[in-house]
Design a protein around this motif. Structure first.
Motif, mmCIF file in Angstrom:
data_model
loop_
_atom_site.group_PDB
_atom_site.id
_atom_site.type_symbol
_atom_site.label_atom_id
_atom_site.label_comp_id
_atom_site.label_asym_id
_atom_site.label_seq_id
_atom_site.Cartn_x
_atom_site.Cartn_y
_atom_site.Cartn_z
ATOM 1 N N GLY A 137 -5.137 -14.795 -69.301
ATOM 2 C CA GLY A 137 -4.130 -15.297 -70.228
ATOM 3 C C GLY A 137 -4.710 -16.249 -71.251
ATOM 4 N N LYS A 197 -5.385 -15.394 -58.607
ATOM 5 C CA LYS A 197 -4.507 -16.181 -59.470
ATOM 6 C C LYS A 197 -5.304 -16.810 -60.608
ATOM 7 C CE LYS A 197 -1.254 -20.047 -59.396
ATOM 8 N NZ LYS A 197 -0.611 -21.079 -58.552
ATOM 9 N N ASP A 221 -3.049 -5.258 -63.252
ATOM 10 C CA ASP A 221 -1.680 -5.634 -62.897
ATOM 11 C C ASP A 221 -1.108 -6.636 -63.901
ATOM 12 O OD1 ASP A 221 -1.649 -3.989 -60.692
ATOM 13 O OD2 ASP A 221 -2.168 -5.582 -59.263
ATOM 14 N N ALA A 222 -2.000 -7.397 -64.551
ATOM 15 C CA ALA A 222 -1.570 -8.370 -65.561
ATOM 16 C C ALA A 222 -1.536 -7.768 -66.960
ATOM 17 C CB ALA A 222 -2.495 -9.576 -65.533
ATOM 18 N N ILE A 239 -6.109 -14.255 -63.320
ATOM 19 C CA ILE A 239 -4.972 -13.989 -64.197
ATOM 20 C C ILE A 239 -4.793 -15.126 -65.198
ATOM 21 C CG2 ILE A 239 -2.518 -13.509 -64.296
ATOM 22 C CD1 ILE A 239 -4.365 -11.342 -62.966
#
Length: 234
Positions: free
Chosen positions: A9, A2, A48-49, A5
């Motif tokens: 971002g 987490k 995946d992101a 990710i």
């Protein structure tokens, strides 16, 4: 994962912010996530992101990850030093090579690129600061080498790459990036169709984007501190 990710971002947001301040289109800047020392699971989480481009420095470490993630159709960038006995695997398994600085290596990559693969995208690594400890072609020799590499049949010369000496001062960060941009302009003036400036990492991303980077190579800011291997100290 987490946190990874979230960091990814944040890096994308930083690139967008830097581009807008420079009155550039953020979509013109490609993020290469530097995944050396990272696991296939970490790379998969970034993929995946939405992250597609990954940079590797060490061939023997990279090959198992490329194989494990083959079905994801990621774009792999080789960004480390190139030894002559490694060129076949680099030419076979990577989509981009950023660290070409010798004609001998470029010829080997061209000769060993599989016929059923598209031409290998390459950037010339320029020793923009003239550091004795850094690899790269001298700025004064860049145009001649670029012409020779552009003529090789299984390579596509895309542009230039540099790793300037680190600095925490904005002006000192910007100067070598501006110099690399001017070299790329010289190449275009001589008819070479270069479109890539591979420059900027976690610590100097803002300056690189301001000076025209089209590809930033970011590792720590995405994946966190590099794992310490046995026998290493912090």
């Amino acid at each position: 994962m987490k946190e990874l990710i979230q960091r990814l971002g944040a890096v994308r947001a930083a690139i967008d912010d830097a581009a807008r301040r420079a009155q550039r289109d953020p979509a013109a800047i490609r993020l290469v996530a530097v995944s050396k020392t990272r696991t296939a699971d970490e790379i998969a989480a970034a993929a995946d992101a939405g992250q597609r481009d990954f940079g590797e420095n060490y061939l023997q470490e990279a090959l198992p990850k490329i194989e494990a993630l083959r079905d994801r159709h990621l774009v792999w960038h080789f960004i480390g030093p190139i030894q002559s006995n490694k060129t076949r695997d680099i030419a076979t398994h990577f989509d981009w090579v950023h660290s070409v600085s010798r004609l001998k290596i470029a010829r080997r990559l061209s000769a060993q690129r599989p016929d059923d693969a598209p031409p290998l995208n390459v950037c010339l690594q320029v020793n923009i600061d003239g550091e004795d400890s850094k690899a790269g072609v001298a700025p004064a020799e860049t145009l001649e080498l670029a012409r020779e590499i552009a003529a090789l049949p299984r390579l596509t010369l895309r542009g230039l790459m540099a790793i300037p000496a680190p600095s925490d001062q904005a002006a000192r960060q910007a100067a070598p990036f501006a110099a690399l941009r001017r070299l790329a302009e010289d190449c275009r003036d001589q008819g070479l169709a270069v479109d890539t400036l591979s420059m900027g990492m976690s610590g100097d991303l803002d300056a690189a984007v301001t000076e025209g980077s089209t590809m930033v190579r970011v590792g720590t800011a995405i994946f966190g501190p590099r794992p310490v291997k046995t026998g290493e100290t912090h």
